[in-house]
Design a protein around this motif. Structure first.
Motif, mmCIF file in Angstrom:
data_model
loop_
_atom_site.group_PDB
_atom_site.id
_atom_site.type_symbol
_atom_site.label_atom_id
_atom_site.label_comp_id
_atom_site.label_asym_id
_atom_site.label_seq_id
_atom_site.Cartn_x
_atom_site.Cartn_y
_atom_site.Cartn_z
ATOM 1 N N ILE A 74 0.935 -1.295 -0.245
ATOM 2 C CA ILE A 74 -0.130 -0.080 0.069
ATOM 3 C C ILE A 74 0.943 1.354 -0.144
ATOM 4 C CG2 ILE A 74 -1.776 1.312 1.369
ATOM 5 C CD1 ILE A 74 -2.819 -1.393 -0.100
ATOM 6 N N ARG A 75 1.978 1.127 0.725
ATOM 7 C CA ARG A 75 3.003 2.403 0.864
ATOM 8 C C ARG A 75 3.501 2.627 -0.683
ATOM 9 N NH1 ARG A 75 1.057 5.103 4.849
ATOM 10 N NH2 ARG A 75 1.248 3.886 6.871
ATOM 11 N N GLU A 76 3.690 1.557 -1.450
ATOM 12 C CA GLU A 76 4.092 1.682 -2.998
ATOM 13 C C GLU A 76 2.958 2.473 -3.671
ATOM 14 O OE1 GLU A 76 4.754 -2.156 -4.263
ATOM 15 O OE2 GLU A 76 6.579 -2.540 -2.982
ATOM 16 N N ILE A 77 1.780 2.438 -3.408
ATOM 17 C CA ILE A 77 0.821 3.093 -4.195
ATOM 18 C C ILE A 77 0.753 4.542 -3.770
ATOM 19 C CG2 ILE A 77 -1.716 3.304 -4.531
ATOM 20 C CD1 ILE A 77 -1.845 0.158 -4.191
ATOM 21 N N GLU A 78 0.943 4.616 -2.397
ATOM 22 C CA GLU A 78 0.984 6.124 -1.966
ATOM 23 C C GLU A 78 2.150 6.698 -2.308
ATOM 24 O OE1 GLU A 78 0.393 8.238 2.593
ATOM 25 O OE2 GLU A 78 1.338 6.273 2.330
ATOM 26 N N HIS A 85 4.532 10.968 -6.049
ATOM 27 C CA HIS A 85 5.665 11.285 -6.768
ATOM 28 C C HIS A 85 5.400 11.301 -8.343
ATOM 29 C CE1 HIS A 85 7.807 11.556 -3.048
ATOM 30 N NE2 HIS A 85 7.594 10.579 -2.504
ATOM 31 N N ASN A 86 4.441 10.584 -8.807
ATOM 32 C CA ASN A 86 4.330 10.518 -10.081
ATOM 33 C C ASN A 86 4.561 11.613 -11.170
ATOM 34 O OD1 ASN A 86 3.178 8.751 -12.422
ATOM 35 N ND2 ASN A 86 1.484 10.136 -12.305
ATOM 36 N N ARG A 87 3.926 12.693 -10.657
ATOM 37 C CA ARG A 87 4.046 13.974 -11.420
ATOM 38 C C ARG A 87 5.464 14.184 -11.944
ATOM 39 N NH1 ARG A 87 0.125 18.911 -10.162
ATOM 40 N NH2 ARG A 87 -1.270 17.286 -10.856
ATOM 41 N N TRP A 115 11.117 14.324 -14.891
ATOM 42 C CA TRP A 115 11.904 13.170 -14.984
ATOM 43 C C TRP A 115 11.762 12.856 -16.527
ATOM 44 C CZ3 TRP A 115 14.014 9.878 -10.729
ATOM 45 C CH2 TRP A 115 14.418 10.647 -9.518
ATOM 46 N N GLY A 116 10.748 13.157 -17.062
ATOM 47 C CA GLY A 116 10.508 12.824 -18.703
ATOM 48 C C GLY A 116 10.293 11.357 -18.768
ATOM 49 N N MET A 117 9.796 10.521 -17.840
ATOM 50 C CA MET A 117 9.577 9.054 -17.960
ATOM 51 C C MET A 117 7.933 9.180 -18.673
ATOM 52 S SD MET A 117 12.089 7.330 -17.224
ATOM 53 C CE MET A 117 11.261 5.637 -16.885
ATOM 54 N N GLY A 118 7.253 10.218 -18.863
ATOM 55 C CA GLY A 118 6.036 9.779 -19.657
ATOM 56 C C GLY A 118 5.939 9.439 -20.962
ATOM 57 N N THR A 177 -3.358 11.664 0.751
ATOM 58 C CA THR A 177 -2.822 12.248 -0.547
ATOM 59 C C THR A 177 -3.692 13.478 -1.030
ATOM 60 O OG1 THR A 177 -3.935 10.417 -1.985
ATOM 61 C CG2 THR A 177 -1.503 10.260 -1.025
ATOM 62 N N CYS A 178 -4.754 13.728 -0.195
ATOM 63 C CA CYS A 178 -5.705 14.860 -0.620
ATOM 64 C C CYS A 178 -6.388 14.546 -1.980
ATOM 65 C CB CYS A 178 -4.744 16.112 -0.755
ATOM 66 S SG CYS A 178 -4.157 16.665 0.830
ATOM 67 N N ARG A 179 -6.942 13.397 -2.032
ATOM 68 C CA ARG A 179 -7.487 12.952 -3.191
ATOM 69 C C ARG A 179 -8.861 12.744 -2.831
ATOM 70 N NH1 ARG A 179 -2.903 14.361 -4.737
ATOM 71 N NH2 ARG A 179 -1.658 13.357 -6.487
ATOM 72 N N ASP A 180 -9.843 12.890 -3.721
ATOM 73 C CA ASP A 180 -11.331 12.248 -3.762
ATOM 74 C C ASP A 180 -11.234 10.780 -4.037
ATOM 75 O OD1 ASP A 180 -12.518 14.763 -2.620
ATOM 76 O OD2 ASP A 180 -12.859 15.608 -4.825
ATOM 77 N N VAL A 181 -12.062 10.183 -3.192
ATOM 78 C CA VAL A 181 -12.348 8.643 -3.479
ATOM 79 C C VAL A 181 -13.590 8.594 -4.030
ATOM 80 C CG1 VAL A 181 -11.884 6.311 -2.998
ATOM 81 C CG2 VAL A 181 -10.324 8.346 -1.912
#
Length: 450
Positions: free
Chosen positions: A216-220, A225-227, A233-236, A266-270
């Protein structure tokens, strides 16, 4: 693009909307005079705002539209702010009446004033200049940021009719934001078959197997950090933008609570998707319902939680008839939309073996939520009762945890029953007999044998 002068009261965002409408009025009037009266070339006026932090200017800062793109947005927005906006302008320019077919525009079912179409934007911004009209038409192609961000689009027209004659539609959430300064959560409906879920609990209240919690911490980490990974980092170019996770395990083991806590921290609506409202027996309706859902969620960074996902993601059947073929198409379509979604999608199921094995490669994470072990049940028992309840010294939580195999939700059902009973008889004290009665009650409900 905009200029500024003095600052009005912070709450008076309507002042900037008035200025934007006045700018559009001068722009439309000036361009139409050129078209109708063949007057000298018109120089568009500068756009001036009083403040820098109103929603309309924040929109400009965040999207950086060209003058023509912003004009197109304002053309669509104007009837929402000032009904009869275009009727008034045309009335001044055509005092003796008459029609102007080139201007386009339609009337709504409950709206008698002019509602702009794509042709309206074309005529205002390009007149009869074919090259410029094509440039305006590009605003409504699928690869323009208007479409990608679901900001502006054209209502579909009947086959054979000019595409640009479709009504100019603006995102209702953008209208709500620039007028009220906030956007409410979408209401649960046929068009949006999902409901926001929240919790007052914290991570400390969730007791999971250590390996489950590590995953679960991996998802967090991905959410946080995905953005940076994709943009900075140009991984898109190499990685898919979204993240898909499968939660599987018995009922009551924390799958829904985990999804809700991920959003909270993570301040996201679910939003929990009601698959019973998505799936339709009518051909094509399931895909339509899913399209509406994902279009609404796009660019919102929402977490979409599909509970009991095996209702739609069950093992694909051999194609024996048209029903089987369309059922498989529905699954394929949903997989496609989930893979295109840039946010986090979580599918939950009680039985992993109910899902088609071919789906496994679609997930970045497949996380097992097992029944809690004795040490985990012990932690739940110790921390769940409110301090107002006196626990008998005869109750040994380690012994209770070792003896009775219950899920976290099952334990909470027992606790709920016990605290209501001690409140009802005004003892505020939990005795072993009452606790064992509550556990037996839960076992019977779950079809277990003590």
């Amino acid at each position: 693009m905009p200029k500024h002068s003095r600052h009005p009261p912070e709450s008076d965002d309507a002042v900037n909307l008035e200025l934007a409408l006045e700018w559009l009025s001068r722009l439309v009037t000036g361009y139409l005079r050129v078209r109708l009266e063949h007057s000298e070339e018109f120089l568009p006026p500068p756009l001036e705002f009083y403040s820098e932090d109103s929603p309309i200017e924040l929109f400009i800062k965040s999207q950086d539209p060209t003058r023509e793109e912003f004009a197109a947005v304002m053309i669509a927005l104007a009837p929402h702010l000032r009904p009869g906006f275009f009727n008034k302008i045309l009335g001044k320019l055509l005092p003796e009446g008459g029609e102007l077919p080139e201007f386009g525009g339609v009337t709504g079912a409950d709206q008698r004033s002019i509602l702009p179409t794509g042709e309206t934007a074309q005529y205002i911004l390009a007149g009869h200049d074919v090259r410029k009209r094509i440039e305006v038409q590009r605003f409504f192609t699928s690869d323009h940021w208007f479409a990608k961000k679901r900001i502006l689009w054209l209502e579909p027209v009947r086959p054979g009719e000019p595409v640009m004659s479709g009504r100019l539609c603006i995102d209702p959430e953008l209208v709500e934001w620039v007028t009220l300064g906030t956007v409410g959560r979408p209401r649960f409906s046929a068009e949006f078959p999902a409901q926001a879920i929240e919790t007052e609990l914290e991570w400390e209240d969730l007791v999971l197997h250590p390996e489950t919690l590590r995953q679960i911490r991996e998802i967090e980490n991905w959410i946080n950090h995905n953005r940076t990974l994709i943009e900075e980092w140009g991984m898109g170019r190499k990685l898919q933008h979204g993240y898909r996770a499968l939660f599987h395990g018995p009922p009551g083991t924390g799958k829904t609570l985990t999804a809700t806590l991920l959003g909270k921290y993570t301040c996201r609506d679910v939003f929990r998707v009601d698959l019973s409202r998505v799936i339709s027996k009518y051909i094509g309706e399931t895909e339509k319902n899913l399209a509406l859902l994902f279009e609404k969620a796009e660019f919102k960074e929402w977490i979409l939680f599909f509970d009991e996902a095996d209702a739609l993601f069950g093992k694909r059947t051999d194609v024996r008839d048209a029903h089987d073929r369309y059922a498989n198409q529905e699954v394929s379509y949903l997989l496609q939309r989930i893979e295109q979604y840039r946010g986090l999608v979580i599918l939950a199921t009680n039985q992993r073996n109910h899902l088609d094995p071919a789906f496994a490669r679609r997930f970045q994470a497949i996380i097992h939520f097992p029944m809690p072990r004795p040490e985990e049940r012990y932690r739940i028992w110790c921390n769940a009762f409110p301090p107002q309840v006196e626990i008998s010294q005869e109750i040994d939580w380690r012994q209770i945890a070792a003896r009775y195999e219950l899920s976290g939700a099952g334990i909470m059902n027992v606790i709920h029953y016990c605290v209501l009973e001690v409140l009802a008889d005004k003892t505020r004290r939990l005795e072993p007999k009452r606790l064992e009665q509550a556990i037996l009650r839960e076992y019977v409900k779950e079809g277990k044998v003590v």
